[in-house]
Design a protein around this motif. Sequence first.
Motif, PDB file in Angstrom:
ATOM      1  N   ARG A 113       0.850  -1.182   0.000  1.00  0.00           N
ATOM      2  CA  ARG A 113       0.000   0.000   0.000  1.00  0.00           C
ATOM      3  C   ARG A 113       0.893   1.241   0.000  1.00  0.00           C
ATOM      4  O   ARG A 113       1.777   1.400   0.850  1.00  0.00           O
ATOM      5  CB  ARG A 113      -0.906  -0.006   1.229  1.00  0.00           C
ATOM      6  N   GLY A 114       0.666   2.123  -0.974  1.00  0.00           N
ATOM      7  CA  GLY A 114       1.505   3.293  -1.124  1.00  0.00           C
ATOM      8  C   GLY A 114       1.174   4.397  -0.150  1.00  0.00           C
ATOM      9  O   GLY A 114       0.078   4.439   0.431  1.00  0.00           O
ATOM     10  N   TYR A 115       2.122   5.308   0.049  1.00  0.00           N
ATOM     11  CA  TYR A 115       1.896   6.472   0.899  1.00  0.00           C
ATOM     12  C   TYR A 115       0.956   7.461   0.209  1.00  0.00           C
ATOM     13  O   TYR A 115       0.423   8.350   0.852  1.00  0.00           O
ATOM     14  CB  TYR A 115       3.215   7.170   1.205  1.00  0.00           C
ATOM     15  N   GLY A 116       0.795   7.294  -1.069  1.00  0.00           N
ATOM     16  CA  GLY A 116      -0.081   8.162  -1.832  1.00  0.00           C
ATOM     17  C   GLY A 116      -1.268   7.391  -2.365  1.00  0.00           C
ATOM     18  O   GLY A 116      -2.075   6.838  -1.618  1.00  0.00           O
ATOM     19  N   GLU A 117      -1.360   7.285  -3.693  1.00  0.00           N
ATOM     20  CA  GLU A 117      -2.547   6.707  -4.329  1.00  0.00           C
ATOM     21  C   GLU A 117      -2.318   5.292  -4.858  1.00  0.00           C
ATOM     22  O   GLU A 117      -3.246   4.678  -5.401  1.00  0.00           O
ATOM     23  CB  GLU A 117      -2.974   7.614  -5.495  1.00  0.00           C
ATOM     24  N   TYR A 118      -1.103   4.755  -4.731  1.00  0.00           N
ATOM     25  CA  TYR A 118      -0.791   3.515  -5.401  1.00  0.00           C
ATOM     26  C   TYR A 118      -1.033   2.311  -4.492  1.00  0.00           C
ATOM     27  O   TYR A 118      -0.924   2.384  -3.261  1.00  0.00           O
ATOM     28  CB  TYR A 118       0.663   3.510  -5.885  1.00  0.00           C
ATOM     29  N   PHE A 119      -1.314   1.169  -5.172  1.00  0.00           N
ATOM     30  CA  PHE A 119      -1.544  -0.077  -4.458  1.00  0.00           C
ATOM     31  C   PHE A 119      -1.101  -1.222  -5.362  1.00  0.00           C
ATOM     32  O   PHE A 119      -1.448  -1.267  -6.553  1.00  0.00           O
ATOM     33  CB  PHE A 119      -3.031  -0.228  -4.112  1.00  0.00           C
ATOM     34  N   ILE A 120      -0.288  -2.143  -4.804  1.00  0.00           N
ATOM     35  CA  ILE A 120       0.180  -3.308  -5.553  1.00  0.00           C
ATOM     36  C   ILE A 120      -0.351  -4.552  -4.848  1.00  0.00           C
ATOM     37  O   ILE A 120      -0.126  -4.745  -3.648  1.00  0.00           O
ATOM     38  CB  ILE A 120       1.723  -3.336  -5.624  1.00  0.00           C
ATOM     39  N   GLU A 121      -1.058  -5.400  -5.620  1.00  0.00           N
ATOM     40  CA  GLU A 121      -1.669  -6.586  -5.043  1.00  0.00           C
ATOM     41  C   GLU A 121      -1.707  -7.696  -6.082  1.00  0.00           C
ATOM     42  O   GLU A 121      -1.493  -7.484  -7.284  1.00  0.00           O
ATOM     43  CB  GLU A 121      -3.086  -6.276  -4.579  1.00  0.00           C
ATOM     44  N   THR A 123      -4.005 -10.332  -7.936  1.00  0.00           N
ATOM     45  CA  THR A 123      -5.414 -10.518  -8.292  1.00  0.00           C
ATOM     46  C   THR A 123      -5.783 -12.002  -8.253  1.00  0.00           C
ATOM     47  O   THR A 123      -4.935 -12.877  -7.999  1.00  0.00           O
ATOM     48  CB  THR A 123      -5.688  -9.937  -9.680  1.00  0.00           C
ATOM     49  N   ASN A 124      -7.067 -12.271  -8.558  1.00  0.00           N
ATOM     50  CA  ASN A 124      -7.561 -13.642  -8.510  1.00  0.00           C
ATOM     51  C   ASN A 124      -6.886 -14.554  -9.522  1.00  0.00           C
ATOM     52  O   ASN A 124      -6.791 -15.763  -9.318  1.00  0.00           O
ATOM     53  CB  ASN A 124      -9.082 -13.656  -8.736  1.00  0.00           C
ATOM     54  N   ASP A 125      -6.404 -13.994 -10.589  1.00  0.00           N
ATOM     55  CA  ASP A 125      -5.724 -14.806 -11.604  1.00  0.00           C
ATOM     56  C   ASP A 125      -4.225 -14.924 -11.329  1.00  0.00           C
ATOM     57  O   ASP A 125      -3.442 -15.266 -12.218  1.00  0.00           O
ATOM     58  CB  ASP A 125      -5.962 -14.244 -12.988  1.00  0.00           C
ATOM     59  N   SER A 126      -3.846 -14.618 -10.071  1.00  0.00           N
ATOM     60  CA  SER A 126      -2.436 -14.724  -9.612  1.00  0.00           C
ATOM     61  C   SER A 126      -1.515 -13.756 -10.320  1.00  0.00           C
ATOM     62  O   SER A 126      -0.287 -13.940 -10.295  1.00  0.00           O
ATOM     63  CB  SER A 126      -1.919 -16.165  -9.788  1.00  0.00           C
ATOM     64  N   ARG A 127      -2.028 -12.715 -10.927  1.00  0.00           N
ATOM     65  CA  ARG A 127      -1.207 -11.682 -11.557  1.00  0.00           C
ATOM     66  C   ARG A 127      -1.046 -10.511 -10.594  1.00  0.00           C
ATOM     67  O   ARG A 127      -2.014 -10.087  -9.946  1.00  0.00           O
ATOM     68  CB  ARG A 127      -1.851 -11.198 -12.866  1.00  0.00           C
ATOM     69  N   TRP A 128       0.155  -9.999 -10.499  1.00  0.00           N
ATOM     70  CA  TRP A 128       0.406  -8.828  -9.665  1.00  0.00           C
ATOM     71  C   TRP A 128       0.126  -7.575 -10.485  1.00  0.00           C
ATOM     72  O   TRP A 128       0.610  -7.436 -11.609  1.00  0.00           O
ATOM     73  CB  TRP A 128       1.840  -8.825  -9.159  1.00  0.00           C
ATOM     74  N   THR A 129      -0.631  -6.673  -9.881  1.00  0.00           N
ATOM     75  CA  THR A 129      -1.017  -5.445 -10.577  1.00  0.00           C
ATOM     76  C   THR A 129      -0.669  -4.227  -9.735  1.00  0.00           C
ATOM     77  O   THR A 129      -0.645  -4.282  -8.501  1.00  0.00           O
ATOM     78  CB  THR A 129      -2.516  -5.431 -10.878  1.00  0.00           C
ATOM     79  N   TRP A 130      -0.398  -3.153 -10.460  1.00  0.00           N
ATOM     80  CA  TRP A 130      -0.121  -1.853  -9.822  1.00  0.00           C
ATOM     81  C   TRP A 130      -1.249  -0.922 -10.283  1.00  0.00           C
ATOM     82  O   TRP A 130      -1.425  -0.702 -11.474  1.00  0.00           O
ATOM     83  CB  TRP A 130       1.261  -1.371 -10.255  1.00  0.00           C
ATOM     84  N   SER A 131      -1.965  -0.387  -9.322  1.00  0.00           N
ATOM     85  CA  SER A 131      -3.146   0.409  -9.662  1.00  0.00           C
ATOM     86  C   SER A 131      -3.193   1.697  -8.857  1.00  0.00           C
ATOM     87  O   SER A 131      -2.488   1.854  -7.858  1.00  0.00           O
ATOM     88  CB  SER A 131      -4.418  -0.406  -9.397  1.00  0.00           C
ATOM     89  N   ASN A 132      -4.056   2.602  -9.297  1.00  0.00           N
ATOM     90  CA  ASN A 132      -4.309   3.869  -8.623  1.00  0.00           C
ATOM     91  C   ASN A 132      -5.648   3.737  -7.897  1.00  0.00           C
ATOM     92  O   ASN A 132      -6.691   3.564  -8.527  1.00  0.00           O
ATOM     93  CB  ASN A 132      -4.351   5.008  -9.636  1.00  0.00           C
ATOM     94  N   THR A 133      -5.612   3.815  -6.571  1.00  0.00           N
ATOM     95  CA  THR A 133      -6.828   3.606  -5.783  1.00  0.00           C
ATOM     96  C   THR A 133      -7.793   4.774  -5.890  1.00  0.00           C
ATOM     97  O   THR A 133      -8.981   4.617  -5.601  1.00  0.00           O
ATOM     98  CB  THR A 133      -6.457   3.370  -4.320  1.00  0.00           C
ATOM     99  N   VAL A 134      -7.314   5.948  -6.284  1.00  0.00           N
ATOM    100  CA  VAL A 134      -8.192   7.119  -6.390  1.00  0.00           C
ATOM    101  C   VAL A 134      -8.988   7.065  -7.684  1.00  0.00           C
ATOM    102  O   VAL A 134     -10.212   7.237  -7.706  1.00  0.00           O
ATOM    103  CB  VAL A 134      -7.377   8.414  -6.275  1.00  0.00           C
ATOM    104  N   THR A 135      -8.275   6.814  -8.770  1.00  0.00           N
ATOM    105  CA  THR A 135      -8.953   6.770 -10.077  1.00  0.00           C
ATOM    106  C   THR A 135      -9.437   5.370 -10.428  1.00  0.00           C
ATOM    107  O   THR A 135     -10.129   5.197 -11.434  1.00  0.00           O
ATOM    108  CB  THR A 135      -7.993   7.265 -11.160  1.00  0.00           C
ATOM    109  N   ASN A 136      -8.992   4.384  -9.598  1.00  0.00           N
ATOM    110  CA  ASN A 136      -9.364   2.981  -9.834  1.00  0.00           C
ATOM    111  C   ASN A 136      -8.946   2.516 -11.222  1.00  0.00           C
ATOM    112  O   ASN A 136      -9.689   1.847 -11.949  1.00  0.00           O
ATOM    113  CB  ASN A 136     -10.885   2.791  -9.640  1.00  0.00           C
ATOM    114  N   VAL A 137      -7.718   2.897 -11.575  1.00  0.00           N
ATOM    115  CA  VAL A 137      -7.150   2.556 -12.884  1.00  0.00           C
ATOM    116  C   VAL A 137      -5.944   1.656 -12.675  1.00  0.00           C
ATOM    117  O   VAL A 137      -5.086   1.935 -11.821  1.00  0.00           O
ATOM    118  CB  VAL A 137      -6.744   3.819 -13.660  1.00  0.00           C
ATOM    119  N   THR A 138      -5.871   0.575 -13.433  1.00  0.00           N
ATOM    120  CA  THR A 138      -4.703  -0.302 -13.391  1.00  0.00           C
ATOM    121  C   THR A 138      -3.591   0.312 -14.235  1.00  0.00           C
ATOM    122  O   THR A 138      -3.762   0.537 -15.440  1.00  0.00           O
ATOM    123  CB  THR A 138      -5.045  -1.699 -13.919  1.00  0.00           C
ATOM    124  N   ILE A 139      -2.494   0.599 -13.581  1.00  0.00           N
ATOM    125  CA  ILE A 139      -1.384   1.265 -14.277  1.00  0.00           C
ATOM    126  C   ILE A 139      -0.510   0.257 -14.994  1.00  0.00           C
ATOM    127  O   ILE A 139      -0.131   0.459 -16.163  1.00  0.00           O
ATOM    128  CB  ILE A 139      -0.553   2.096 -13.277  1.00  0.00           C
TER     129      ILE A 139
END
Length: 636
Positions: A113-121, A123-139
């Motif tokens: 969990r980022g100090y700002g808007e980012y989150f790395i987790e 997913t259900n398909d075992s893929r790691w994703t980097w996303s923006n929690t504010v805009t809800n966009v997968t980067i």
Amino acid sequence: MQNEMEYFKHNKNCERQWAGITDEDLEGVWYEPFTGKSYNISEIFFRRNNPDGDKYQNCIRMNEKGLEDTDCQVRSCSACHTAAGTTWTLRGICEDEERMYYLDLIPDPLAFRGYGEYFIEQTNDSRWTWSNTVTNVTIATLHSKDLNYPIGRHTWEVQSDVCGQNNGLRELTLSACTKSEFTCTDGSCIPFIKRCDLKFDCEDKTDESFCQIVNFPEDYRSKLPPRPASNEALPLSINFTMDTLKLDTTTMLMSASYNLRITWFDNRLTYNNLKVLTRLNTLSLEQVDNLWRPKIGFINTDDIQNTAVDQDAVTTVLRHHSQYTPDLSNPYEVEIYRGDTNPISTTRKYFTIYTCNFDLVLYPFDIQNCVLQLQILSASTEYLVFDSTDSHVEYLGPKYLVEYGIGTINLRVENSTQYGMLKVEVELVRRYGYAMLNIYIPSFTLLTISYITLFFRPSIFDARVMTALTALLVLATLFTQVSASLPKTSYFKVVDIWLLFCILLIFVIILFHTVIDLKIEYPDGWAPSEDVIPNFRTTKDAGDGSSDGGKRRRGSPSLNNVVTTVKVNPVGGNGFFDEPKGKNRFDFFRFKLPDLRNDADTYILASKWIVTVIFLVFNSIYWGTLALGSGLVYYV
């Protein structure tokens, strides 16, 4: 071990946990494959009847009842430990706010969990994703599907613009390493000082990758010199280190082998990961070719020469200030150093033949000054000058050469002309031992021999003159040889004055022999025999008898009070030379010459004193003058 098993207890994908040691290389020798640390079998808490797999089971897995060996090919999980509160950094992105680079670890389920808007987790398909929690966009999405964790340096598939780049593959680094550490590709940390130190420290060898030092801006021009912020001329520092010197007096040339180091600042550049050890900051030839480099000419050489930055030159960046800025936008940890506080230095060895203007008036007791002149060719003094406060010269060779001794060496800067000028002045003190042994001592010996002829008997005129003439001819030959070994000059040298003095003094001695011989009047028809010489009697001795019949052999000590016999041949009968009757026939040949006490003896004595006085006066002036302003007393 119990805690780790408890952690994996509810994870269906990790039913087997690897303990982190193996004996795969050598059966029965258990060790950690990452650290190389070995264990005695008695130190391992094996389950009862284990190990029992022989050479087919070389890994150890954890079990509630103890450790047991298992097949290394079977999929197992392992536990990674990290200190609580550790800050994770995502490098390779471009953000205006530094907090956007930092994340915290969430253990269950594992995520960042980022100090700002980012989150790395994951997913259900075992893929790691980097996303923006504010805009809800997968980067971006981790490119490889086989990786269980995104830790380390990996390729991500970017789906949104990052750092102004279009969608595509981009390398990012997720690491828990601190600012003083470097992240290897597998996520392990090593001290940052080992980054680009010419030896591999990471297992994947990435610590020696991307070690380019210079960062060139897009508008950089290698043809234009740097312009300081003060808008003044850029100073160039020169370090002149001479190894060997060779002098040739005849051609007036000096051969010098030296290392020339030129140092300057370029405020348009920035540098990556500068080390305290300068040799680790060496630039590649590719980067050197893109640099602006000053061009300095060697002026007083026998041909056209100037500085060169080629494969024989070593160009480095000197770390003068330890202040730096970390570049988090680079997936490979980078420390950025400023170009206006950390200079560039290029060093190259040169062998140059310089022309010198020798003043040989005081030869061989002369002190020469040969000047090595360097001039800036890249730009005028409006843009480039020599730094007089930070330029130095040093001589590391032998102090005494074959012909000269090395005196003081000075460096002088002249920035008052159109182009900056630097002069290295080398003081050369001639070693006069050779001249003393081969010129002065032989000439003094010949002069002494000529002077001794004044003490020969006046009657042996031929011996006196021939001895002096021989010495004169030898001295003239020596004079010719000395002149041939030196440059032809229109002025007299002190060695010329000495040899000419010796020649003239011997000539004076020969003149004295001639005058003395003229002052002695021999009877007509007299010729000295081999055994008997003329008898010169003074008035005082005219009436004295002689027991030897008026004859003295050669070796008579003086002209005074000595009676000798003169043999002559008569020119005719019954003439002046007829033998008188009643006398011994030999009495007729006795002649009485005038008194020479105030004539010949005076000239002989005067010649001795005159020659002695001339010699002493000349030498007092000659050597006294040399002692005041020459190299005669330099080595004393």
